[in-house]
Design a protein around this motif. Structure first.
Motif, PDB file in Angstrom:
ATOM      1  N   HIS A   5      46.220  39.034  63.361  1.00  0.00           N
ATOM      2  CA  HIS A   5      47.509  39.720  63.269  1.00  0.00           C
ATOM      3  C   HIS A   5      47.313  41.238  63.351  1.00  0.00           C
ATOM      4  CE1 HIS A   5      46.855  41.052  59.093  1.00  0.00           C
ATOM      5  NE2 HIS A   5      46.197  39.907  58.978  1.00  0.00           N
ATOM      6  N   TYR A   6      48.332  41.918  63.815  1.00  0.00           N
ATOM      7  CA  TYR A   6      48.337  43.377  63.846  1.00  0.00           C
ATOM      8  C   TYR A   6      48.535  43.884  62.427  1.00  0.00           C
ATOM      9  CZ  TYR A   6      48.788  42.787  68.865  1.00  0.00           C
ATOM     10  OH  TYR A   6      48.563  42.429  70.165  1.00  0.00           O
ATOM     11  N   SER A   7      48.032  45.070  62.150  1.00  0.00           N
ATOM     12  CA  SER A   7      48.200  45.631  60.806  1.00  0.00           C
ATOM     13  C   SER A   7      49.675  45.886  60.520  1.00  0.00           C
ATOM     14  CB  SER A   7      47.409  46.929  60.671  1.00  0.00           C
ATOM     15  OG  SER A   7      47.935  47.923  61.523  1.00  0.00           O
ATOM     16  N   ASP A   8      49.994  45.902  59.261  1.00  0.00           N
ATOM     17  CA  ASP A   8      51.363  46.131  58.808  1.00  0.00           C
ATOM     18  C   ASP A   8      51.499  47.602  58.411  1.00  0.00           C
ATOM     19  OD1 ASP A   8      53.810  46.296  57.537  1.00  0.00           O
ATOM     20  OD2 ASP A   8      53.447  44.590  56.198  1.00  0.00           O
ATOM     21  N   PRO A   9      52.222  48.386  59.210  1.00  0.00           N
ATOM     22  CA  PRO A   9      52.340  49.818  58.901  1.00  0.00           C
ATOM     23  C   PRO A   9      52.931  50.091  57.516  1.00  0.00           C
ATOM     24  CG  PRO A   9      53.137  49.363  61.107  1.00  0.00           C
ATOM     25  CD  PRO A   9      52.887  48.039  60.456  1.00  0.00           C
ATOM     26  N   SER A  10      53.753  49.185  57.009  1.00  0.00           N
ATOM     27  CA  SER A  10      54.358  49.416  55.694  1.00  0.00           C
ATOM     28  C   SER A  10      53.320  49.371  54.571  1.00  0.00           C
ATOM     29  CB  SER A  10      55.475  48.401  55.419  1.00  0.00           C
ATOM     30  OG  SER A  10      54.934  47.112  55.224  1.00  0.00           O
ATOM     31  N   LYS A  11      52.155  48.793  54.855  1.00  0.00           N
ATOM     32  CA  LYS A  11      51.083  48.712  53.857  1.00  0.00           C
ATOM     33  C   LYS A  11      49.997  49.761  54.106  1.00  0.00           C
ATOM     34  CE  LYS A  11      51.861  43.821  53.090  1.00  0.00           C
ATOM     35  NZ  LYS A  11      51.345  42.475  53.262  1.00  0.00           N
ATOM     36  N   ALA A  12      50.198  50.598  55.105  1.00  0.00           N
ATOM     37  CA  ALA A  12      49.200  51.597  55.487  1.00  0.00           C
ATOM     38  C   ALA A  12      49.379  52.889  54.699  1.00  0.00           C
ATOM     39  CB  ALA A  12      49.298  51.887  56.984  1.00  0.00           C
ATOM     40  N   SER A  13      48.325  53.699  54.703  1.00  0.00           N
ATOM     41  CA  SER A  13      48.402  55.020  54.076  1.00  0.00           C
ATOM     42  C   SER A  13      49.335  55.922  54.880  1.00  0.00           C
ATOM     43  CB  SER A  13      47.010  55.654  54.022  1.00  0.00           C
ATOM     44  OG  SER A  13      46.592  55.994  55.338  1.00  0.00           O
ATOM     45  N   ASP A  14      49.737  57.004  54.276  1.00  0.00           N
ATOM     46  CA  ASP A  14      50.585  57.976  54.981  1.00  0.00           C
ATOM     47  C   ASP A  14      49.900  58.470  56.253  1.00  0.00           C
ATOM     48  OD1 ASP A  14      52.529  57.731  53.028  1.00  0.00           O
ATOM     49  OD2 ASP A  14      51.965  59.580  51.984  1.00  0.00           O
ATOM     50  N   ARG A  15      48.595  58.757  56.165  1.00  0.00           N
ATOM     51  CA  ARG A  15      47.863  59.273  57.326  1.00  0.00           C
ATOM     52  C   ARG A  15      47.828  58.235  58.455  1.00  0.00           C
ATOM     53  NH1 ARG A  15      47.012  62.724  60.991  1.00  0.00           N
ATOM     54  NH2 ARG A  15      44.897  62.859  61.768  1.00  0.00           N
ATOM     55  N   THR A  16      47.572  56.992  58.110  1.00  0.00           N
ATOM     56  CA  THR A  16      47.543  55.940  59.132  1.00  0.00           C
ATOM     57  C   THR A  16      48.916  55.774  59.768  1.00  0.00           C
ATOM     58  OG1 THR A  16      45.699  54.806  58.068  1.00  0.00           O
ATOM     59  CG2 THR A  16      47.075  53.488  59.554  1.00  0.00           C
ATOM     60  N   ARG A  17      49.969  55.779  58.958  1.00  0.00           N
ATOM     61  CA  ARG A  17      51.334  55.682  59.510  1.00  0.00           C
ATOM     62  C   ARG A  17      51.643  56.874  60.410  1.00  0.00           C
ATOM     63  NH1 ARG A  17      52.602  53.737  54.508  1.00  0.00           N
ATOM     64  NH2 ARG A  17      53.511  55.697  53.835  1.00  0.00           N
ATOM     65  N   GLU A  18      51.186  58.054  60.030  1.00  0.00           N
ATOM     66  CA  GLU A  18      51.399  59.255  60.846  1.00  0.00           C
ATOM     67  C   GLU A  18      50.757  59.090  62.225  1.00  0.00           C
ATOM     68  OE1 GLU A  18      49.629  63.782  60.835  1.00  0.00           O
ATOM     69  OE2 GLU A  18      50.051  62.858  58.902  1.00  0.00           O
ATOM     70  N   ILE A  19      49.526  58.589  62.240  1.00  0.00           N
ATOM     71  CA  ILE A  19      48.828  58.387  63.520  1.00  0.00           C
ATOM     72  C   ILE A  19      49.511  57.284  64.330  1.00  0.00           C
ATOM     73  CG2 ILE A  19      46.642  57.766  64.623  1.00  0.00           C
ATOM     74  CD1 ILE A  19      45.239  58.906  62.079  1.00  0.00           C
ATOM     75  N   LEU A  20      49.910  56.211  63.671  1.00  0.00           N
ATOM     76  CA  LEU A  20      50.638  55.146  64.368  1.00  0.00           C
ATOM     77  C   LEU A  20      51.947  55.672  64.961  1.00  0.00           C
ATOM     78  CD1 LEU A  20      50.073  52.141  61.957  1.00  0.00           C
ATOM     79  CD2 LEU A  20      49.340  52.281  64.347  1.00  0.00           C
TER      80      LEU A  20
END
Length: 175
Positions: A5-20
């Protein structure tokens, strides 16, 4: 369908969400985000390859797309044909990449770069003749950038194929 499965952005850090967010949540990045530290460094190097070097962007995109072709990575091919078109690769050149040796739409530097790319992907290193054909056509920095671009996109192509990353509509593909 992707192998995991693809990662869940809602469970990601702020930095990871920013890059996504910056990368429009493209499937390749959603998969890579399972490893946030690798994901961030991958994007940093990919950004340098695409935006900070002195290698001619047309040569770079021809080499990257050719790498995707040789690695049989459709996601990479689709993404970089589009990116290439945005930096000046012609439709004729994009169409000719599968059989570039027979095409007349590439200049001598592009042909030397494509031969260099083919040998990096297919052999353990370019032959002396191929290296000697490209080296005088590029600065040392651009030559290093060409090799690193091909190597980076071999890794990217293998990542895409290992995880069977799903293609996205052309307007969404990023790679």
């Amino acid at each position: 369908m992707a192998r995991i499965h693809y990662s869940d952005p809602s469970k990601a850090s702020d930095r990871t969400r920013e890059i996504l967010d910056k990368n429009r949540h493209a499937n390749i990045f959603r998969m890579m985000a399972h490893s946030p530290s690798y994901f961030e460094q991958y994007c940093r190097l990919g950004g340098a390859i695409r935006h900070k070097g002195e290698l001619d962007p047309i040569v770079r995109e021809l080499a990257i797309t050719r790498t995707g072709i040789l690695c049989e990575a459709p996601y990479e091919i689709v993404a970089h044909k589009r990116i290439g078109k945005n930096v000046g690769v012609t439709d004729e050149q994009n169409e000719a990449l599968a059989n570039w040796q027979a095409a007349t739409c590439f200049d001598e530097t592009q042909r030397a770069a494509l031969a260099f790319t083919d040998e990096i992907v297919r052999l353990k290193k370019p032959t002396d003749a191929t290296f000697k054909a490209i080296a005088p056509r590029l600065t040392p920095a651009a030559l290093v950038e060409l090799q690193l671009s091909v190597g980076f996109y071999i890794m990217t192509s293998k990542f895409l194929e290992t995880f069977e990353i799903d293609l996205q509509p052309v307007t969404e593909v990023v790679g």
